[in-house]
Motif scaffolding. Structure first.
Motif, PDB file in Angstrom:
ATOM      1  N   VAL A 220       0.859  -1.181   0.000  1.00  0.00           N
ATOM      2  CA  VAL A 220       0.000   0.000   0.000  1.00  0.00           C
ATOM      3  C   VAL A 220       0.895   1.231   0.000  1.00  0.00           C
ATOM      4  O   VAL A 220       1.685   1.444   0.927  1.00  0.00           O
ATOM      5  CB  VAL A 220      -0.920  -0.002   1.241  1.00  0.00           C
ATOM      6  CG1 VAL A 220      -1.754   1.273   1.291  1.00  0.00           C
ATOM      7  CG2 VAL A 220      -1.827  -1.236   1.240  1.00  0.00           C
ATOM      8  N   THR A 245      -4.823   0.889   4.786  1.00  0.00           N
ATOM      9  CA  THR A 245      -4.400  -0.268   5.575  1.00  0.00           C
ATOM     10  C   THR A 245      -5.377  -0.536   6.715  1.00  0.00           C
ATOM     11  O   THR A 245      -5.761  -1.685   6.977  1.00  0.00           O
ATOM     12  CB  THR A 245      -2.990  -0.032   6.125  1.00  0.00           C
ATOM     13  OG1 THR A 245      -2.062   0.032   5.042  1.00  0.00           O
ATOM     14  CG2 THR A 245      -2.574  -1.157   7.066  1.00  0.00           C
ATOM     15  N   THR A 260       3.001  -0.980   4.339  1.00  0.00           N
ATOM     16  CA  THR A 260       2.459   0.357   4.136  1.00  0.00           C
ATOM     17  C   THR A 260       3.601   1.351   3.940  1.00  0.00           C
ATOM     18  O   THR A 260       4.502   1.445   4.785  1.00  0.00           O
ATOM     19  CB  THR A 260       1.598   0.791   5.332  1.00  0.00           C
ATOM     20  OG1 THR A 260       0.622  -0.218   5.600  1.00  0.00           O
ATOM     21  CG2 THR A 260       0.905   2.111   5.065  1.00  0.00           C
ATOM     22  N   ILE A 286      -2.436   0.034  -4.578  1.00  0.00           N
ATOM     23  CA  ILE A 286      -2.435  -1.253  -3.869  1.00  0.00           C
ATOM     24  C   ILE A 286      -1.947  -2.308  -4.845  1.00  0.00           C
ATOM     25  O   ILE A 286      -2.538  -2.483  -5.920  1.00  0.00           O
ATOM     26  CB  ILE A 286      -3.829  -1.628  -3.357  1.00  0.00           C
ATOM     27  CG1 ILE A 286      -4.393  -0.507  -2.486  1.00  0.00           C
ATOM     28  CG2 ILE A 286      -3.786  -2.941  -2.576  1.00  0.00           C
ATOM     29  CD1 ILE A 286      -5.863  -0.684  -2.155  1.00  0.00           C
TER      30      ILE A 286
END
Length: 293
Positions: A220, A245, A260, A286
């Motif tokens: 992400v 997230t 992340t 993503i």
């Protein structure tokens, strides 16, 4: 006559060598009535139904999640010349009450799927088979100007397999892996809250991942446009990535699978020269990873 007898010994019953007085030789490939079958491979990701055609290859109906149905021939050997094949639907030999119907011409290419039909024609083939008809493709042989090739589909044992195939279609996921492996979520200026469109996309991803245990990771990445100070943009991209997230975790995704990251304005998709390009840069991407199949 001697030539005909000799050639007929080279091919099994499934591939009949016929004589057409006005057009030279014609070779027919079709599953024999005594052993015609329709095989199935069914899952939430793809429904596949195919008939093995001895000597020639397979005739395949395929419906992948998130896509439309297709039909294709998958030969083990080249048989037809490129161009257009005539498609005719005929009744079985024991039914003299129904006439044959010309369904039109279909393209023949030089790939490993020489005949590839999209949804409308694939559904038409299924309808003909369900009625007990025998669809057949006819095209000039690639190796001869005077020989034709017939490739026929048998409706024997079709209906039971087709029923299971249709049940599979009802359970297909809304998307396949290729369609969600890389996703982008848009954000309003200076905001990090998820929009309704972003939530809908995330729900689709979660729905897929729950069904596919081969997914092993999420990356992400948060981004911004170039409006504002760099440090503020870095913090904004962090909030955007963390919002994504956080939502994934609340929907049951194992947080240990998620990496992340945030980048501020460093990696724009487009030059920040107008409102449209800046909108493209206000995003979270993503990327999914999965183990080898």
């Amino acid at each position: 006559m001697l030539l005909k007898k000799y050639l007929s010994t080279l091919l099994p019953v499934a591939a009949l060598l016929l004589v057409a007085s006005s057009a030279g030789w014609a070779v027919k490939y079709a599953a024999p009535m005594t052993s015609a079958e329709w095989n199935l491979e069914l899952s939430p990701f793809e429904c596949r139904m195919w008939q093995p055609i001895p000597v020639y290859g397979d005739a395949v109906f395929q419906y992948r999640a998130g896509e439309k149905q297709k039909f294709f021939l998958a030969p083990s050997r080249k048989a037809m010349k490129t161009g257009k094949a005539l498609l005719v639907s005929s009744p079985p030999v024991w039914d003299g009450t129904r006439p044959s119907q010309k369904l039109g011409y279909v393209p023949v290419n030089d790939s490993n799927r020489p005949v590839l039909l999209q949804a409308t024609q694939a559904n038409q083939l299924l309808t003909e088979l369900e009625k007990g008809m025998t669809p057949m493709f006819t095209r000039q042989a690639w190796y001869s100007d005077t020989e034709r090739v017939h490739i026929g589909l048998s409706s024997i044992n079709f209906r039971k397999s087709y029923q299971e195939y249709r049940q599979c279609l009802a359970g297909l996921l809304p998307v396949n892996f290729d369609q969600i492996a890389k996703s982008r979520l848009r954000f309003d200026t200076a905001r990090w809250e998820l929009t309704s469109d972003s939530i809908k996309r995330l729900d689709t991803i979660v729905h897929y991942v729950r069904a596919d245990p081969s997914v092993t990771g999420f990356y992400v990445d948060g981004h911004t446009d170039d409006m504002g100070r760099r440090l503020a943009n870095l913090d904004l991209s962090k909030k955007r990535a963390e919002a994504v997230t956080r939502y994934l975790v609340t929907q049951g995704i194992d947080e240990s699978l998620i990496t992340t990251r945030y980048h501020g304005e460093r990696y724009p998709m487009a030059r920040n020269k107008n409102a449209k390009s800046r909108e493209l840069n206000r995003r979270v991407t993503i990327r999914l990873e999965r183990s080898a199949l």
